[in-house]
Design a protein around this motif. Sequence first.
Motif, PDB file in Angstrom:
ATOM      1  N   ASP A  10      33.425  31.870  44.234  1.00  0.00           N
ATOM      2  CA  ASP A  10      33.687  33.061  45.099  1.00  0.00           C
ATOM      3  C   ASP A  10      33.259  34.336  44.390  1.00  0.00           C
ATOM      4  N   ALA A  11      33.551  35.305  45.264  1.00  0.00           N
ATOM      5  CA  ALA A  11      33.283  36.657  44.896  1.00  0.00           C
ATOM      6  C   ALA A  11      33.436  37.183  43.596  1.00  0.00           C
ATOM      7  N   ALA A  12      34.746  36.817  43.186  1.00  0.00           N
ATOM      8  CA  ALA A  12      35.061  37.228  41.792  1.00  0.00           C
ATOM      9  C   ALA A  12      34.429  36.721  40.742  1.00  0.00           C
ATOM     10  N   ALA A  13      34.048  35.397  41.052  1.00  0.00           N
ATOM     11  CA  ALA A  13      33.214  34.720  39.779  1.00  0.00           C
ATOM     12  C   ALA A  13      31.884  35.196  39.862  1.00  0.00           C
ATOM     13  N   ALA A  15      30.573  38.309  40.494  1.00  0.00           N
ATOM     14  CA  ALA A  15      30.738  39.575  40.183  1.00  0.00           C
ATOM     15  C   ALA A  15      30.255  39.819  38.871  1.00  0.00           C
ATOM     16  N   ALA A  16      30.483  38.720  38.121  1.00  0.00           N
ATOM     17  CA  ALA A  16      30.203  38.830  36.677  1.00  0.00           C
ATOM     18  C   ALA A  16      28.739  38.598  36.288  1.00  0.00           C
ATOM     19  N   GLU A  17      27.868  38.020  37.291  1.00  0.00           N
ATOM     20  CA  GLU A  17      26.442  37.553  37.103  1.00  0.00           C
ATOM     21  C   GLU A  17      25.590  38.319  37.914  1.00  0.00           C
ATOM     22  N   VAL A  18      26.126  39.397  38.753  1.00  0.00           N
ATOM     23  CA  VAL A  18      25.040  40.267  39.602  1.00  0.00           C
ATOM     24  C   VAL A  18      24.866  41.485  38.950  1.00  0.00           C
ATOM     25  N   SER A  19      23.795  41.992  39.488  1.00  0.00           N
ATOM     26  CA  SER A  19      23.555  43.524  39.012  1.00  0.00           C
ATOM     27  C   SER A  19      23.474  44.478  40.460  1.00  0.00           C
TER      28      SER A  19
END
Length: 141
Positions: A10-13, A15-19
């Motif tokens: 999901d979007a929350a998960a 968020a940690a891997e995107v730049s």
Amino acid sequence: MITMQPPVPDAAALAAEVSFQAQRGRGPGGQNVNKVASCAVLRWDFGRSSLLSPEQSARLRQKLVRLLNSRGEIQLRSDEFRDLERNKQRALEKLAERVAEALHVPKARKATRPTRASRVRLQESKTRRSQAKKLRGKPDW
């Protein structure tokens, strides 16, 4: 043996891997749009993601080929809002939607045959229609 796939991130998960990168946007902003970098460009290297299995990664590569940049990363931009933070949030939502859509595997269609009753009904309706059309013509006497 059934292998369990990791859940769709999901979007929350994600968020940690995107730049993110900020750019000048095309959207609303009036005179400010040419001065302030309020457009959010999201990049996600899903090939190295711990959230996906290799099968899911391959499926994303196949389904989202139009979103890939030259380095094989998914790239999305959002400039819907005047605010950079809202655009970042919207880009994450877009990514989550696209990933969920691409990872959805449709159920295989099970071939079925018409029932005997439905075939009889079809034949009767064809016969009635044929009779009605015959009655429209000139009498053959």
